[in-house]
Enzyme design. Structure first.
Site, PDB file in Angstrom:
ATOM      1  N   LYS A  45       1.131  -1.279  -0.004  1.00  0.00           N
ATOM      2  CA  LYS A  45       0.295  -0.246   0.210  1.00  0.00           C
ATOM      3  C   LYS A  45       0.975   1.242  -0.170  1.00  0.00           C
ATOM      4  CE  LYS A  45      -3.928   1.864   2.484  1.00  0.00           C
ATOM      5  NZ  LYS A  45      -4.898   1.459   3.900  1.00  0.00           N
ATOM      6  N   SER A 115      -9.469   2.523   3.079  1.00  0.00           N
ATOM      7  CA  SER A 115      -8.544   2.609   1.992  1.00  0.00           C
ATOM      8  C   SER A 115      -7.551   2.214   1.726  1.00  0.00           C
ATOM      9  CB  SER A 115      -7.839   3.638   2.611  1.00  0.00           C
ATOM     10  OG  SER A 115      -6.976   3.181   3.672  1.00  0.00           O
ATOM     11  N   SER A 139     -10.473  -0.176   6.866  1.00  0.00           N
ATOM     12  CA  SER A 139     -10.131  -0.083   5.774  1.00  0.00           C
ATOM     13  C   SER A 139      -8.753  -1.236   4.846  1.00  0.00           C
ATOM     14  CB  SER A 139      -9.240   0.856   6.043  1.00  0.00           C
ATOM     15  OG  SER A 139      -9.247   2.401   6.030  1.00  0.00           O
TER      16      SER A 139
END
Length: 483
Positions: A45, A115, A139
């Site tokens: 990420k 996210s 997330s």
């Protein structure tokens, strides 16, 4: 689909060559068996620092930023021989639950959640078998649910957050994503562990000998004697197609010998927003003169967060007390009902379109700090979008949760379903590593309440215990050494 922020082909080739050397018969004879993840590709990420590579949190605010060191979890994975394919998109600074840059591999007009949406999409599209994510308010679990992949949000403090851009540091959890829960568990075993640069990890127990379970026991009743808590009303709130999938999953638990127990989840603590905003503002105030570079929604939220830093300190301590009370209430619920885990839907809505947020009952795991995972349960008969189920357990009982999920996936291997892929008209940005220089840090987090009877390992004297975002040169408006 645009899941990647950047890819690193030259680096990946070099790391793959090193992994192949480590896996050779000569090296195995000389040094013993290679780590199980050696040679496996991975996506990070865009919050995880890799020395010499860009680190941007999918935001214009950090454009041109280069990491001056490695996030601890990446350092461990790199030393184990993993191959970095690239950084995957996040919702800007991990603020939202949409990741609007990314299309869902099952339907590119649908939201991928957030996210950690880019990470889940990379795995669902089979660009990489494994990915890292962070979970501050669902997330990791929300994207896993709508992308049809498996993910683990471990207990707070199991994985170091050093070198990971913070969101709300007392709720940030670093976790793993894979197509199956076995894949995610394998990766977690190479991410977790004590890190002197993140004192919260001193509260964690030692990892299970031999790592987390990776294989189901199988048999006719592998869940016999296991009690699954089902919070009242959770299925009733789902759209019809998702309710059908959820009911089918509960039926599978019963078929495998598990007992379903009705429970009441403790209400989420009140007055949490000020505390969340204070923690977010403590990091983002360094960019207070760059609000125009944030996306509009993010700019409004960060403006409010920075303003909240002027709140009386008593409000922040009220936030910490409320969270501690919630942790105790959650643990009592599990103990009083003799539960092995609780079951909750992975999401509440069906087929959410971009750029809308994917939502669900997820914050309970972040406020409690307890482990939670999400595994595929099926797909909506109306939209074709995957739907997952969350399993939440006792603090530090990742192994127990993983073992339950392994049995469920063995009996119903929905995770093997693959999204249909078409050609990609968009070329991902490519980056080479460059020479970095040192950086700003973020506030040192306060460890969660220690478990009764535990004796945490303390960092060695003189260790640098400041978890930090490692950047090469602070963007305009960033004061060196500020949080």
């Amino acid at each position: 689909m645009s899941a990647w922020v950047r890819i690193y082909p030259e680096l990946a080739y070099a790391q793959a060559d090193r992994a192949a050397q480590r896996l050779s018969a000569t090296e195995v004879e000389r040094h013993g068996a290679a780590p199980l993840v050696c040679g496996l590709p991975i996506a990070l990420k865009d919050l995880f620092a890799v020395e010499g590579l860009p680190l941007t949190a999918s935001s214009r605010v950090l454009e041109g930023n280069i990491a001056a060191g490695n996030a601890t979890v990446w350092q461990r994975m790199s030393e184990a021989g993993m191959v970095l394919m690239g950084h995957a998109h996040t919702h800007e600074f991990a603020i939202g639950s949409c990741t609007p840059q990314v299309g869902n591999p099952w339907d590119t007009t649908a939201s991928v959640g957030g996210s950690s949406g880019g990470s889940a999409a990379v795995v669902a599209a089979r660009f990489a078998p494994l990915a890292t994510g962070t979970d501050t308010g669902g997330s990791i679990r929300l994207p896993a649910s709508v992308c049809g992949v498996s993910a683990i949000k471990p207990t707070y403090g199991l994985c170091s957050s050093y070198g990971v851009i913070p969101g709300i540091w007392s709720r940030d959890h670093v976790g793993s994503i894979g197509r199956s829960i076995a894949d995610a568990a394998l990766l977690l075993g190479f991410m977790a562990g004590f890190d002197p640069q993140d004192p919260v990890t001193a509260t964690a127990p030692a990892l299970p000998e031999g790592g987390y379970p990776l294989v189901a026991r199988g048999g006719r009743n592998p869940l016999a004697g296991k009690r699954f808590g089902l919070p009242s009303g959770v299925g009733e709130a789902l759209p019809g197609a998702l309710a059908t999938v959820f009911e089918g999953f509960i039926g599978l638990v019963r078929e495998l010998g598990g007992e379903i127990v009705g429970v009441e989840m403790p209400p989420l603590p009140e007055g949490m927003l000020p505390g969340d905003y204070i923690e977010a503002g403590a990091y983002h105030r360094q960019f207070s003169d760059r609000t125009a570079d944030y996306e509009p929604m993010s700019a409004a939220m960060m403006g409010g967060a920075i303003a909240m830093l002027a709140a009386p300190v008593a409000e922040y301590w009220d936030f910490q007390r409320s969270r501690a009370e919630y942790q105790r209430a959650y643990n009592r619920m599990l103990a009083d009902n003799r539960l092995d885990c609780v079951l909750l839907p992975g999401t509440k809505l069906d087929g959410v379109k971009r750029p809308e947020n994917v939502v669900g009952d997820v914050e309970w795991a972040n406020y409690s700090g307890a482990p939670a995972l999400c595994i595929p349960a099926g797909r909506s008969a109306e939209t074709g979008i995957p739907f997952g189920v969350q399993l939440g357990g006792r603090p530090w009982d990742e192994a127990g949760l993983i073992a339950l999920a392994l049995e469920l996936q063995e009996a119903q291997p929905i995770w093997r379903e693959m999204a249909p892929l078409s050609g990609a008209p968009v070329r991902s940005r490519r980056s080479r590593s460059v020479r970095p220089v040192p950086v700003p840090t973020r506030p040192t987090p306060m460890p969660p309440p220690r478990r009764s009877g535990s004796s945490p390992r303390r960092p060695p004297p003189g260790s640098d215990v400041r978890p930090g975002l490692m950047v090469s040169r602070p963007p305009r408006g960033c004061v060196r050494g500020s949080p």
